[in-house]
Design a protein around this motif. Sequence first.
Motif, PDB file in Angstrom:
ATOM      1  N   UNK A   1      72.956 -10.152 -31.151  1.00 60.36           N
ATOM      2  CA  UNK A   1      72.069  -9.058 -31.567  1.00 60.36           C
ATOM      3  C   UNK A   1      70.726  -9.159 -30.851  1.00 60.36           C
ATOM      4  N   UNK A   2      70.249 -10.389 -30.653  1.00 67.58           N
ATOM      5  CA  UNK A   2      68.990 -10.640 -29.957  1.00 67.58           C
ATOM      6  C   UNK A   2      69.105 -11.994 -29.255  1.00 67.58           C
ATOM      7  N   UNK A   3      68.276 -12.271 -28.247  1.00 72.10           N
ATOM      8  CA  UNK A   3      68.453 -13.478 -27.438  1.00 72.10           C
ATOM      9  C   UNK A   3      68.408 -14.784 -28.213  1.00 72.10           C
ATOM     10  N   UNK A   4      67.679 -14.826 -29.346  1.00 68.27           N
ATOM     11  CA  UNK A   4      67.539 -16.083 -30.083  1.00 68.27           C
ATOM     12  C   UNK A   4      68.633 -16.302 -31.114  1.00 68.27           C
ATOM     13  N   UNK A   5      69.524 -15.346 -31.298  1.00 68.56           N
ATOM     14  CA  UNK A   5      70.557 -15.470 -32.328  1.00 68.56           C
ATOM     15  C   UNK A   5      71.517 -16.614 -32.011  1.00 68.56           C
ATOM     16  N   UNK A   6      71.782 -17.426 -33.008  1.00 69.76           N
ATOM     17  CA  UNK A   6      72.735 -18.526 -32.860  1.00 69.76           C
ATOM     18  C   UNK A   6      74.127 -18.043 -33.249  1.00 69.76           C
ATOM     19  N   UNK A   7      75.106 -18.345 -32.404  1.00 69.51           N
ATOM     20  CA  UNK A   7      76.494 -17.994 -32.710  1.00 69.51           C
ATOM     21  C   UNK A   7      77.121 -19.152 -33.472  1.00 69.51           C
ATOM     22  N   UNK A   8      77.436 -18.933 -34.745  1.00 67.87           N
ATOM     23  CA  UNK A   8      78.035 -19.972 -35.573  1.00 67.87           C
ATOM     24  C   UNK A   8      79.323 -19.446 -36.182  1.00 67.87           C
ATOM     25  N   UNK A   9      80.093 -20.359 -36.783  1.00 66.38           N
ATOM     26  CA  UNK A   9      81.372 -19.977 -37.372  1.00 66.38           C
ATOM     27  C   UNK A   9      81.419 -20.281 -38.862  1.00 66.38           C
ATOM     28  N   UNK A  10      80.239 -20.423 -39.492  1.00 67.97           N
ATOM     29  CA  UNK A  10      80.193 -20.721 -40.914  1.00 67.97           C
ATOM     30  C   UNK A  10      80.801 -19.594 -41.744  1.00 67.97           C
ATOM     31  N   UNK A  11      80.476 -18.341 -41.394  1.00 71.21           N
ATOM     32  CA  UNK A  11      81.007 -17.208 -42.168  1.00 71.21           C
ATOM     33  C   UNK A  11      82.524 -17.122 -42.040  1.00 71.21           C
ATOM     34  N   UNK A  12      83.046 -17.483 -40.882  1.00 73.15           N
ATOM     35  CA  UNK A  12      84.494 -17.456 -40.678  1.00 73.15           C
ATOM     36  C   UNK A  12      85.158 -18.536 -41.526  1.00 73.15           C
TER      37      UNK A  12
END
Length: 263
Positions: A236-247
């Motif tokens: 969504x924005x450059x600082x967003x961290x891609x995580x898999x907690x919600x998955x």
Amino acid sequence: MVRKEWYLEYEIQKNRPGLLGDISSLLGMLSINIITINGVDEGRRGLLILAETFEQIVRLESILHTMDTIKVIKLREPKLRDRLAVRHGRYIQRDADDKKTFRFVRDELGLLVDFMAELFKKEGHKLVGIRGMPRVGKTESIVAASVSANKRWLFVSSTLLKQTIRNKLIEDEYSDNNIFIIDGVVSTQRANEAHWQLVREIMRMPVVKVVEHPDIFIQNTEYTMDDFDYIIELRDHPEQEITYEIIERNNMFSNSDFGGFDF
């Protein structure tokens, strides 16, 4: 004589009125045509040019290096990133350490679609992974790129409209004009052995495969990140961290609940 395209990128050292006109005049005197020109970064311009001989390019480079108003950054045969930079006025961000990883943010979806469409147009095997948080636009971008490349998209596993898990293909789906889309979460957490036999069959086919959530996909399979030709990250924005907690949390729900989440 076969005319050939080149990519010229320069950084402005002294910005003054008429600078672009000077560059254009120089190209004209050397009988080099300008195809496209655009700003590609802050203080930089990129040009696609057309020359009849390599000697023209050598002369151009020699003269440009004498100018104190600009600094030549690139003068080469155009790569895909060069063409897209001129077309969209910005460069695709590439990981400095992992050259096969490319980064995009949501307001660059047009650039992302064009990039993937160019990849999809190439013949033969290609394995593309795309990372991103839910509802950032991953699947929609893949579909749009397939349309742009004049290819047919085919969901092997997906949650775009409803949970999809395919166990076999019909005869006309065995086509190199198809883009096979695999959701790594659905395939890893919800599929049976028949589905995985189909996935392995598709992975052996000389066609384009796109895997959403490649990190999840490789966790319980024989495939590794080395098998991927390209990794795309969409935020969504450059600082967003891609995580898999919600998955991981969603995996605790039932299959019917799982189908309501757009990964």
